[in-house]
Write an enzyme that holds these catalytic residues in place. Structure first.
Site, PDB file in Angstrom:
ATOM      1  N   HIS A 147       0.852  -1.184   0.000  1.00 57.17           N
ATOM      2  CA  HIS A 147       0.000   0.000   0.000  1.00 57.17           C
ATOM      3  C   HIS A 147       0.888   1.233   0.000  1.00 57.17           C
ATOM      4  O   HIS A 147       1.629   1.473   0.958  1.00 57.17           O
ATOM      5  CB  HIS A 147      -0.911   0.035   1.228  1.00 57.17           C
ATOM      6  CG  HIS A 147      -1.893  -1.102   1.267  1.00 57.17           C
ATOM      7  ND1 HIS A 147      -3.157  -1.003   0.739  1.00 57.17           N
ATOM      8  CD2 HIS A 147      -1.779  -2.373   1.723  1.00 57.17           C
ATOM      9  CE1 HIS A 147      -3.794  -2.168   0.894  1.00 57.17           C
ATOM     10  NE2 HIS A 147      -2.970  -3.020   1.494  1.00 57.17           N
ATOM     11  N   LEU A 148       0.832   1.999  -1.110  1.00 53.78           N
ATOM     12  CA  LEU A 148       1.433   3.324  -1.129  1.00 53.78           C
ATOM     13  C   LEU A 148       0.214   4.221  -0.882  1.00 53.78           C
ATOM     14  O   LEU A 148      -0.884   3.845  -1.229  1.00 53.78           O
ATOM     15  CB  LEU A 148       2.080   3.582  -2.497  1.00 53.78           C
ATOM     16  CG  LEU A 148       3.157   2.563  -2.892  1.00 53.78           C
ATOM     17  CD1 LEU A 148       3.667   2.827  -4.296  1.00 53.78           C
ATOM     18  CD2 LEU A 148       4.315   2.568  -1.902  1.00 53.78           C
ATOM     19  N   ARG A 149       0.394   5.334  -0.254  1.00 47.99           N
ATOM     20  CA  ARG A 149      -0.809   6.108   0.096  1.00 47.99           C
ATOM     21  C   ARG A 149      -1.064   7.271  -0.833  1.00 47.99           C
ATOM     22  O   ARG A 149      -1.899   8.116  -0.544  1.00 47.99           O
ATOM     23  CB  ARG A 149      -0.698   6.599   1.537  1.00 47.99           C
ATOM     24  CG  ARG A 149      -0.553   5.489   2.570  1.00 47.99           C
ATOM     25  CD  ARG A 149      -1.729   4.529   2.571  1.00 47.99           C
ATOM     26  NE  ARG A 149      -1.692   3.638   3.735  1.00 47.99           N
ATOM     27  CZ  ARG A 149      -2.437   2.556   3.851  1.00 47.99           C
ATOM     28  NH1 ARG A 149      -3.259   2.195   2.874  1.00 47.99           N
ATOM     29  NH2 ARG A 149      -2.353   1.799   4.925  1.00 47.99           N
ATOM     30  N   ASP A 154      -8.755  -4.819  -2.332  1.00 49.23           N
ATOM     31  CA  ASP A 154      -8.069  -5.087  -1.065  1.00 49.23           C
ATOM     32  C   ASP A 154      -8.332  -4.010  -0.012  1.00 49.23           C
ATOM     33  O   ASP A 154      -8.390  -2.822  -0.307  1.00 49.23           O
ATOM     34  CB  ASP A 154      -6.565  -5.211  -1.277  1.00 49.23           C
ATOM     35  CG  ASP A 154      -5.862  -5.580   0.011  1.00 49.23           C
ATOM     36  OD1 ASP A 154      -6.082  -6.687   0.504  1.00 49.23           O
ATOM     37  OD2 ASP A 154      -5.104  -4.738   0.540  1.00 49.23           O
ATOM     38  N   ASP A 211       2.151  -6.786   2.437  1.00 46.72           N
ATOM     39  CA  ASP A 211       0.966  -6.017   2.861  1.00 46.72           C
ATOM     40  C   ASP A 211       1.413  -4.771   3.627  1.00 46.72           C
ATOM     41  O   ASP A 211       0.811  -4.382   4.633  1.00 46.72           O
ATOM     42  CB  ASP A 211      -0.010  -6.854   3.697  1.00 46.72           C
ATOM     43  CG  ASP A 211      -1.397  -6.195   3.754  1.00 46.72           C
ATOM     44  OD1 ASP A 211      -1.600  -5.183   3.068  1.00 46.72           O
ATOM     45  OD2 ASP A 211      -2.270  -6.694   4.493  1.00 46.72           O
ATOM     46  N   HIS A 253       0.773   3.807   8.358  1.00 52.38           N
ATOM     47  CA  HIS A 253      -0.159   4.697   9.045  1.00 52.38           C
ATOM     48  C   HIS A 253       0.644   5.645   9.924  1.00 52.38           C
ATOM     49  O   HIS A 253       1.656   5.241  10.520  1.00 52.38           O
ATOM     50  CB  HIS A 253      -1.136   3.908   9.920  1.00 52.38           C
ATOM     51  CG  HIS A 253      -2.111   3.086   9.123  1.00 52.38           C
ATOM     52  ND1 HIS A 253      -3.085   3.639   8.328  1.00 52.38           N
ATOM     53  CD2 HIS A 253      -2.245   1.734   8.985  1.00 52.38           C
ATOM     54  CE1 HIS A 253      -3.791   2.679   7.745  1.00 52.38           C
ATOM     55  NE2 HIS A 253      -3.299   1.504   8.104  1.00 52.38           N
ATOM     56  N   PHE A 304      -6.199  -0.441  10.758  1.00 50.40           N
ATOM     57  CA  PHE A 304      -5.524  -1.735  10.597  1.00 50.40           C
ATOM     58  C   PHE A 304      -4.278  -1.569   9.736  1.00 50.40           C
ATOM     59  O   PHE A 304      -4.304  -0.820   8.758  1.00 50.40           O
ATOM     60  CB  PHE A 304      -6.455  -2.728   9.900  1.00 50.40           C
ATOM     61  CG  PHE A 304      -7.664  -3.130  10.708  1.00 50.40           C
ATOM     62  CD1 PHE A 304      -7.590  -4.199  11.587  1.00 50.40           C
ATOM     63  CD2 PHE A 304      -8.871  -2.452  10.590  1.00 50.40           C
ATOM     64  CE1 PHE A 304      -8.704  -4.589  12.325  1.00 50.40           C
ATOM     65  CE2 PHE A 304      -9.987  -2.829  11.320  1.00 50.40           C
ATOM     66  CZ  PHE A 304      -9.908  -3.900  12.195  1.00 50.40           C
TER      67      PHE A 304
HETATM   68  O1  DOR Z   1      -4.282  -4.255   7.822  1.00 53.97           O
HETATM   69  C1  DOR Z   1      -4.585  -3.888   6.703  1.00 53.97           C
HETATM   70  N1  DOR Z   1      -4.313  -2.646   6.271  1.00 53.97           N
HETATM   71  N2  DOR Z   1      -5.213  -4.746   5.907  1.00 53.97           N
HETATM   72  C2  DOR Z   1      -5.733  -4.366   4.735  1.00 53.97           C
HETATM   73  O2  DOR Z   1      -6.293  -5.196   4.067  1.00 53.97           O
HETATM   74  C3  DOR Z   1      -5.657  -2.962   4.297  1.00 53.97           C
HETATM   75  C4  DOR Z   1      -4.495  -2.299   4.908  1.00 53.97           C
HETATM   76  C5  DOR Z   1      -4.483  -0.810   4.745  1.00 53.97           C
HETATM   77  O3  DOR Z   1      -4.727  -0.326   3.630  1.00 53.97           O
HETATM   78  O4  DOR Z   1      -4.186  -0.111   5.700  1.00 53.97           O
HETATM   79 ZN    ZN Z   2      -3.503  -5.117   1.836  1.00 56.63          ZN
END
Ligand code: DOR
Ligand code: ZN
Length: 425
Positions: free
Chosen positions: A62-64, A152, A305, A309, A323
């Site tokens: 995940h790049l934001r 996802d 994954d 954050h 999460f």
């Molecule tokens: O823990 C997670 N964070 N699971 C996910 O499926 C999405 C991800 C997020 O984008 O932060």
């Molecule tokens: Zn993910």
């Protein structure tokens, strides 16, 4: 002038070349593998005493950007990737705006090229806005460069829509990656439902939220004779379902993350929000089952994954925190330390799980193997060199790792992408 890697002990998925070789990279490709290649005017790296691997490939990052550049940008995420030994990453579409149209794909691709550290392949959303209501234009997204599609962060709950997506994906020969977690069963759970959640009083997310979705997707793949790839498997029971499906010839592939084969839900009792992740950390039995499934081929590949954050977002009560945890910079170290050193898999099998298999699953030709004519994406590691995970050591914009303080084996010495050194320890 090219790049010449001298004295390379090459580790491919099918074998380790016992005799050190020289690898010559010209114009982004591996042009020659032989012993005693003359240095000439080439830039030279001496790999003596190290292991030389095909560049690692992470098909779940995940790049934001766009949307939450305070958590990660394409630039900081690329930097974290190459520090972790990755030369190619695929980024999930849960950005803002969502990657559900060609413009967002083009934006990410251009920005990644401007940064110029590693290959970044955007994953398209299955449904518009990831709203589970209407399919995206997968043909348009494929034309823009998407090799895979996923919602996802959440499942495609609507089974009819998921079936349609699988049919289109089969026609277009692209991959569907499913996040398996039925939210009606998860019902607001924040950690694994079990003894620990009961003891510490946090709301549990039951394993069946994952397994009913795994079973549904396997059935749809079977019915359509279509491929499906199951994201971040966390349970023993999921592995059993996948193992059975594979014996039936169903076209299912699956991935697991280091945190699911290293940590149990016991760590959530610290209330450290960096242990809050979806799917949640599970029991000891599940952790052992994931390791076994990686070793026996039930789980095809290892992904990070990587889910950055900010401190502000994570520094709240466990219930309210988002999460996710970061993984690009610790994935190789955790895999070597927890799987290779204890003898669960050997180095060639690790190369399979972290480079060859991901390349095969998403269809990246010319990657995943050190071979003449292939892209010059190469990671040089010292598998025995120990290091400590520290907050300051992370180049990712976010620091939400439950592994801070851990001693790990395997240091990335050089990451080479397209014949260019993009990271040096
Ligand atoms: O823990 C997670 N964070 N699971 C996910 O499926 C999405 C991800 C997020 O984008 O932060
Ligand atoms: Zn993910």
């Amino acid at each position: 002038m090219g790049l010449l890697i001298k004295n390379a002990v090459i580790v491919n998925a099918d074998k380790i070349w016992e005799k050190p070789q020289d690898i010559l990279c010209i114009d982004g490709k591996i042009s020659q593998i032989a012993s005693g290649i003359a240095a000439g005017t080439h830039e030279v790296i001496d790999a003596a005493g190290k292991k030389v691997l095909p560049g690692l490939i992470d098909i779940h990052t995940h790049l934001r950007q766009p949307g939450r550049e305070d958590k990660e940008t394409i630039e900081t995420g690329s930097r974290a990737a190459v520090k972790g030994g990755f030369t190619s990453i695929m980024c999930m579409p849960n950005t803002n705006p969502v990657i559900d149209n060609a413009m967002v794909v083009e934006f990410i691709t251009r920005e990644a090229q401007r940064v110029g550290l590693c290959n970044v392949y955007p994953i398209g959303a299955i449904t518009k806005g990831q709203q589970d209501g209407e399919l995206t234009d997968m043909a348009e997204l494929k034309a823009a460069g998407c090799l895979a599609f996923s919602d996802d962060g959440k499942s495609v709950l609507n089974s009819r829509l998921f079936r349609l997506a699988m049919e289109y994906a089969k026609m277009l020969d692209v991959l569907i990656i499913e996040h398996c977690q039925d939210p009606l069963l998860t019902a607001g759970g924040v950690m694994n439902e079990g003894i620990v959640s009961t003891r510490i009083g946090l709301k549990g997310d039951p394993g069946i939220a994952e397994t009913v979705t795994v079973a549904r997707d396997i059935e749809i793949a079977h019915y359509l004779n279509a491929r499906v790839h199951l994201a971040h498997m966390s349970l023993k029971r999921s592995c059993e379902l996948i193992r059975f499906a594979k014996t039936q010839g169903i076209k299912v592939t699956a991935e697991a993350c280091p945190h699911h084969f290293v940590l149990t839900d016991e760590v959530c009792s610290s209330f450290d929000t960096s242990t809050k992740v979806n799917p949640p950390l599970r029991s000891k039995e599940d952790v052992e089952a994931i390791k076994k499934a990686i070793a026996d081929g039930t789980i095809d590949c290892i992904v990070t994954d990587h889910a950055p954050h900010t401190k502000e977002d994570k520094e709240v009560g466990f219930d309210g925190a988002p999460f996710g945890l970061i993984g690009l910079e610790t994935s190789l170290g955790l895999t070597v330390t927890e799987l290779v050193k204890p003898g669960i898999i050997d180095l060639p099998k690790m190369v399979d799980k972290m480079s060859r298999a991901p390349a095969r699953i998403v269809g990246l030709a010319n990657k995943g193997e050190i071979k003449q004519g292939h892209d010059a994406d190469i990671t040089i590691i010292d598998p025995d060199k120990e290091w400590t995970v520290t907050q300051e050591g992370f180049v990712s914009k976010s620091k939400n790792s439950p592994f801070i303080g851990r001693r790990l084996k395997a240091q990335v010495e050089y990451t080479i992408c397209g014949g260019k050194v993009v990271y040096k320890a």
